[in-house]
Scaffold this active site. Structure first.
Site, short mmCIF file in Angstrom:
data_model
loop_
_atom_site.label_atom_id
_atom_site.label_comp_id
_atom_site.label_asym_id
_atom_site.label_seq_id
_atom_site.Cartn_x
_atom_site.Cartn_y
_atom_site.Cartn_z
N SER A 54 8.65 5.26 -3.03
CA SER A 54 7.87 4.74 -1.90
C SER A 54 8.68 4.83 -0.61
O SER A 54 8.13 4.63 0.48
CB SER A 54 7.43 3.29 -2.17
N GLU A 191 1.24 -0.56 -12.95
CA GLU A 191 0.75 -0.70 -11.57
C GLU A 191 -0.78 -0.70 -11.53
O GLU A 191 -1.43 0.19 -12.09
CB GLU A 191 1.31 0.46 -10.71
O1 KIV Z 1 8.13 3.59 -5.57
C1 KIV Z 1 7.81 2.41 -5.72
O2 KIV Z 1 7.95 1.56 -4.81
C2 KIV Z 1 7.25 2.00 -7.00
C3 KIV Z 1 6.77 0.58 -7.13
C4 KIV Z 1 5.49 0.40 -6.42
C5 KIV Z 1 6.66 0.16 -8.54
O3 KIV Z 1 7.19 2.78 -7.90
#
Ligand code: KIV
Length: 273
Positions: A54, A191
């Site tokens: 992310s 998720e």
């Molecule tokens: O990349 C991320 O932040 C994630 C979380 C949302 C679990 O995979």
């Protein structure tokens, strides 16, 4: 000051997370991508830190997690590892680095571990990526699975809506979770799935289930740090609880600074040499 700072200063391990599940102690996990934020959230008592892909959205402003590269993930992971004393640090393998074949997956996994000194990796997917999961585990690298909404597959899903609402997808998710546990994964992120399904998976597995939009009846929770701190204003899914409004705090601080500079109120005599 967080009351969890000195609760148990020992470094958190994969074993400890599994013990926490067995004892019914919930696991608190957040994302971090840089040294400063990782230092703060580690000192405040999170058990696990995810260097999530992310970062592609939060740090680089991309629309999806797909563009972030292996080099960029390693850069973020190194910055976080340098800061963290207690939490276990898990790094997302970015899109394209483990889907081609198991040999390429293990090569990329080893690179992340060698260069970042992180504790574990996270991979999105179930049965389809099992050969890669097995090969990485065989190399001695701990893996956290990730099922339900898998942002790296957004182009296949076409939407970020709740996954596994129908029986077929729910059954596949349960089967995938079992396969990941059998292969040797130490935990799984679920998720954006129905809370009843997440509860079922958690009850049927010995390894911890960490939820994001998966309800309360799992073994731990993860949120994207910038979201729960209120830095990302436009993103308001139902599962997100904001614990601060840093957007407003930062805007006020910066506005005051700009005002002070323009009005010649900063720096004053004491703030110069
Ligand atoms: O990349 C991320 O932040 C994630 C979380 C949302 C679990 O995979």
């Amino acid at each position: 000051m967080s009351k969890y700072i000195v609760d148990d200063p020992r470094k958190v391990t994969t074993h400890r997370l599994i013990e926490m599940k067995a004892k019914g102690e919930k696991i608190a996990m957040l994302t971090a991508y840089d040294y400063t934020m990782a230092s703060i959230i580690d000192a405040a008592g999170v058990d696990a830190i995810l260097v999530g892909d992310s970062a592609s959205n939060v740090m680089a402003g991309n629309v999806t997690t797909l563009p972030i590269t292996l080099d960029q993930m390693i850069y973020h992971a190194k910055s976080v590892v340098r800061a963290v004393k207690r939490a276990i640090v898990v790094v997302d393998m970015p899109f394209g680095t483990y889907q081609v074949n198991a040999d390429e997956a293990v090569k990329n996994a080893i690179r992340i571990m060698k260069e970042s000194h992180a504790d574990a990796l996270k991979l999105e997917g179930g049965e389809e990526i099992l050969p890669s999961v097995r090969k990485i585990l065989d190399a001695g690298i701990p893996i956290m699975g990730h099922l339900g909404l898998m942002p790296q597959s957004i182009n296949k899903f076409g939407t970020y809506t709740v996954r596994a609402r129908d029986e077929e997808e729910a059954n596949k998710l349960i089967n995938d979770a079992k396969l990941l546990q059998e292969a040797g994964c130490f935990a799984i992120v679920l998720e954006k799935i129905p809370a009843t399904l997440a509860k079922r998976v958690s009850e049927n597995l010995d390894i911890p289930i960490i939820g994001i939009g998966a309800g309360a009846d799992v073994d731990g929770q993860i949120l994207v740090c910038a979201d729960m701190l209120g830095m990302t204003g436009g993103f308001s899914p139902r599962f997100l609880r904001r614990y601060a409004n840093l957007n407003d705090v930062i805007c006020d601080a910066v506005g005051n600074y700009v005002g002070d500079v323009k009005s010649k109120n900063f720096p004053n005599e004491k703030e110069q040499y």
